[in-house]
Every structure is written in C-alpha cells, then in structure tokens.
Design a protein around this motif. Structure first.
Motif, short mmCIF file in Angstrom:
data_model
loop_
_atom_site.label_atom_id
_atom_site.label_comp_id
_atom_site.label_asym_id
_atom_site.label_seq_id
_atom_site.Cartn_x
_atom_site.Cartn_y
_atom_site.Cartn_z
N PRO A 1 42.70 -21.32 -126.74
CA PRO A 1 41.93 -20.11 -126.50
C PRO A 1 40.57 -20.32 -125.84
O PRO A 1 39.97 -19.36 -125.35
N THR A 2 40.08 -21.57 -125.83
CA THR A 2 38.71 -21.82 -125.38
C THR A 2 38.65 -23.11 -124.58
O THR A 2 39.21 -24.13 -124.99
N VAL A 3 37.93 -23.09 -123.46
CA VAL A 3 37.73 -24.27 -122.62
C VAL A 3 36.24 -24.43 -122.37
O VAL A 3 35.54 -23.47 -122.04
N ASN A 4 35.75 -25.65 -122.52
CA ASN A 4 34.33 -25.96 -122.38
C ASN A 4 34.02 -26.51 -121.00
O ASN A 4 34.80 -27.28 -120.43
N CYS A 5 32.87 -26.12 -120.49
CA CYS A 5 32.38 -26.65 -119.21
C CYS A 5 31.12 -27.47 -119.46
O CYS A 5 30.16 -26.98 -120.06
N LEU A 6 31.13 -28.71 -118.99
CA LEU A 6 29.93 -29.54 -118.99
C LEU A 6 29.29 -29.48 -117.61
O LEU A 6 29.97 -29.64 -116.59
N ALA A 7 27.99 -29.28 -117.59
CA ALA A 7 27.28 -29.03 -116.33
C ALA A 7 27.23 -30.27 -115.43
O ALA A 7 27.36 -30.17 -114.21
N GLY A 8 27.01 -31.43 -116.04
CA GLY A 8 26.92 -32.65 -115.26
C GLY A 8 25.49 -33.10 -115.02
O GLY A 8 24.52 -32.46 -115.45
N ASN A 9 25.37 -34.21 -114.31
CA ASN A 9 24.08 -34.82 -114.00
C ASN A 9 23.83 -34.75 -112.49
O ASN A 9 24.57 -35.35 -111.72
N PRO A 10 22.83 -34.02 -112.05
CA PRO A 10 22.52 -34.01 -110.62
C PRO A 10 22.21 -35.43 -110.12
O PRO A 10 21.61 -36.23 -110.84
N THR A 11 22.60 -35.72 -108.90
CA THR A 11 22.25 -37.01 -108.31
C THR A 11 20.79 -36.99 -107.89
O THR A 11 20.14 -35.94 -107.84
N GLN A 12 20.28 -38.16 -107.54
CA GLN A 12 18.87 -38.24 -107.13
C GLN A 12 18.60 -37.50 -105.82
O GLN A 12 17.45 -37.21 -105.49
N HIS A 13 19.66 -37.20 -105.10
CA HIS A 13 19.50 -36.49 -103.83
C HIS A 13 19.70 -34.98 -103.95
O HIS A 13 19.54 -34.25 -102.98
N THR A 14 20.03 -34.51 -105.15
CA THR A 14 20.30 -33.08 -105.35
C THR A 14 19.02 -32.35 -105.74
O THR A 14 18.33 -32.74 -106.68
N LYS A 15 18.70 -31.30 -105.02
CA LYS A 15 17.56 -30.47 -105.39
C LYS A 15 17.94 -29.64 -106.61
O LYS A 15 19.05 -29.13 -106.71
N MET A 16 16.98 -29.50 -107.53
CA MET A 16 17.28 -28.81 -108.78
C MET A 16 17.69 -27.35 -108.55
O MET A 16 18.58 -26.83 -109.23
N VAL B 1 42.52 -26.03 -130.23
CA VAL B 1 41.30 -25.23 -130.35
C VAL B 1 40.49 -25.21 -129.07
O VAL B 1 40.00 -24.16 -128.64
N LEU B 2 40.34 -26.37 -128.44
CA LEU B 2 39.40 -26.50 -127.34
C LEU B 2 39.66 -27.79 -126.59
O LEU B 2 40.09 -28.79 -127.17
N PHE B 3 39.42 -27.78 -125.29
CA PHE B 3 39.23 -29.00 -124.52
C PHE B 3 38.28 -28.69 -123.38
O PHE B 3 37.92 -27.52 -123.15
N ASN B 4 37.86 -29.70 -122.64
CA ASN B 4 36.89 -29.53 -121.56
C ASN B 4 37.59 -29.37 -120.22
O ASN B 4 38.70 -29.89 -120.01
N GLU C 1 40.84 -30.68 -131.17
CA GLU C 1 40.17 -30.57 -129.89
C GLU C 1 39.95 -31.98 -129.37
O GLU C 1 40.12 -32.96 -130.09
N TYR C 2 39.59 -32.10 -128.11
CA TYR C 2 39.34 -33.41 -127.50
C TYR C 2 38.75 -33.19 -126.12
O TYR C 2 38.66 -32.04 -125.64
N LEU C 3 38.34 -34.27 -125.46
CA LEU C 3 37.68 -34.13 -124.16
C LEU C 3 38.59 -33.48 -123.14
O LEU C 3 38.18 -32.59 -122.40
N GLY C 4 39.83 -33.95 -123.06
CA GLY C 4 40.75 -33.36 -122.10
C GLY C 4 42.17 -33.85 -122.33
O GLY C 4 42.38 -34.98 -122.78
N PRO C 5 43.16 -33.02 -121.98
CA PRO C 5 44.57 -33.38 -122.17
C PRO C 5 45.21 -33.98 -120.92
O PRO C 5 46.41 -34.26 -120.92
N TYR C 6 44.44 -34.19 -119.88
CA TYR C 6 44.99 -34.34 -118.54
C TYR C 6 45.78 -35.64 -118.32
O TYR C 6 46.55 -35.73 -117.37
N GLY C 7 45.63 -36.59 -119.19
CA GLY C 7 46.37 -37.84 -119.04
C GLY C 7 47.76 -37.82 -119.62
O GLY C 7 48.48 -38.83 -119.55
N PHE C 8 48.16 -36.67 -120.20
CA PHE C 8 49.46 -36.57 -120.86
C PHE C 8 50.16 -35.29 -120.41
O PHE C 8 49.51 -34.27 -120.18
N PRO C 9 51.48 -35.31 -120.31
CA PRO C 9 52.20 -34.08 -119.98
C PRO C 9 51.95 -33.02 -121.05
O PRO C 9 51.94 -33.31 -122.25
#
Length: 263
Positions: free
Chosen positions: A100-115, A57-60, A33-41
């Motif tokens: 078979p599985t892909v992970n989603c990371l939610a991220g960090n809201p900016t200071q201008h984003t309402k929760m 197994v997994l990537f994000n 598994e790894y963060l993402g495959p997107y930099g390689f064909p």
C-alpha cells in the motif's frame, strides 16, 4: 492500535532474504518491509507473503547504487529518466505484492548540482511518482534522514520534507517519520509526532545511540507507542534497526506489543 512490521533489510539477516519472511512471522510480526524487492521475482516474494500470512507494508523506490553511497536519486537532474523508470518498476511490484505504501529517498546532490536545481528536480519527480503510484492505488511517502549517518543527504528535517511535499501540490504524498533519524536531527519527538500525525504515512523505530534495538538507549519507546495508540494511530511501525547480535535474541522489547497485536 499501531501494528509492527519487520524490516528485512536489517532484521533476520542471519538468513537468506527469502527465508527472512518465515523468521519474521514466527517472531510475531504481522508485516514486512525492506529497502527494495527488485532483486527477486515478484512471484517468489508474493508466495512468501502468502505462505506466512504477512502483509507487504512498504518498500522504497529504486535508490541508485548504495555501494557508492547513493541514497536515492530523486533530486539528481541528470537521472530523471532513470528515476521515472524506477517508478514504473515500483508500481509493478507494488501491484503484485499488494503493497500500500512506497517510500522515496531524495538522494545526495553531487558537488556540481546547484541546490535550487536539486530542489526543483525533487519536486517534479515527487509529483510524477505520486501521480503514477496514486493511479495504482498506492500511497507515497518521503523520508528525511539524519546527516550524521548520511552526509550530504538533501532532506534531513521533517519540516523541510513537508515544505517540499507542499510544493508538489500532490495529495498523495505523506511523511515517513523515522524516530531514530529525527531524534538525531530534531528531538522533541512526542510533540512533533502529535503535531504531524495527520501527515505521517509510516513510522520506523530504532534505539539511539547506535541504531540498535528500541529497548536500548535514550528514547522512551514505550511512552511513544502508548502515545501513538492514544492518538488513534492505526498504521504500521517498522522495526528498522541493527541487532546487537542474533535478531531473535534481541526481541524482548517486542513481547508486549506482540501480545497486543495477537489479542
């Protein structure tokens, strides 16, 4: 019985990315598994998987710009189009790699984003991504991260993650339970894993403190892995840690599990 995968974004980094597949296989891992495959064909990665008999197994999903501290973009209202384009890209790679599985990371809201707006955006994006991945036969997971290593991250506890998952109404989203992150945020690992196991789609491990080898620190991984086996968990356990030195020199912890997986 739990199966072990190597996270190639953190292990075997002494080598180029594509050379890490062979190193993982030689060390006895059955999956990667790894963060993402997107930099390689996709074809190049698929060839490495095939050549070394490894399971992908997994990537994000695409995570944004990590050099700027981004840890996902799913909760950002002004980046929905970018998120959806990333979902399409992830579907293409998952199909090509048999992932078979892909992970989603939610991220960090900016200071201008309402929760409330961030939560609403996250729920809608999760629902969208789960539907698209589900159409491709891919399970989606969402991962809480600890706030100490990831200041400002939107989802930091397993309970909060599951509340958000429930809000989507989707049946194609499970929890990615990273034992290192959850030890820092919650503790009570064994009881939590047992209670949440039907909703866990992937597990990751690292020692605490330091996020080093599982054999280092306060967490009794032997007990937890034996407990997972007793509970009938037959999914993947991802080794996602920062080796204290050369990766191979710190794999003593894996010898027992390697023998079981090969037996």
């Amino acid at each position: 019985m739990a199966r072990f995968s190597a996270n190639l974004s953190m292990l075997f980094t002494e080598r180029s990315f594509l050379d890490r597949f062979g190193a993982a296989a030689r060390a006895g891992f059955r999956g990667v598994e790894y963060l993402g495959p997107y930099g390689f064909p996709a074809a190049e990665i698929a060839a490495r998987l095939r050549d070394f008999g490894l399971a992908q197994v997994l990537f994000n999903l695409p995570m944004g710009d990590m050099t700027k501290g981004e840890r996902g973009i799913a909760c950002l209202p002004d980046r929905v189009d970018e998120f959806r384009a990333g979902v399409a890209q992830a579907v293409q790679y998952a199909r090509a790699l048999g992932c078979p599985t892909v992970n989603c990371l939610a991220g960090n809201p900016t200071q201008h984003t309402k929760m409330a707006e961030a939560r609403r955006t996250l729920v809608e994006n999760l629902r969208y991504a789960a539907d698209r991945l589900g159409e491709a036969g891919v399970q989606m997971v969402m991962e809480p991260l600890n706030r100490y290593d990831n200041p400002g991250y939107f989802v930091t506890h397993s309970g909060r993650a599951l509340d958000i998952i429930d809000e989507t109404g989707s049946t194609n989203i499970k929890l990615q339970y990273d034992i290192y992150h959850m030890q820092r945020m919650e503790g009570d690992l064994a009881a939590t894993i047992e209670r949440l196991l039907p909703r866990i789609g992937h597990i990751q491990i690292a020692g605490n403190p330091g996020r080093h080898e599982p054999s280092v620190g306060e967490i009794n991984f032997r007990f937890l892995i034996e407990r997972l086996d007793a509970l009938g968990y037959d999914g993947w356990v991802g080794a996602e840690y920062s080796p204290r030195g050369r990766t191979e020199d710190g794999l003593g912890w894996f010898s027992t599990y390697r023998a079981k997986n090969e037996g």
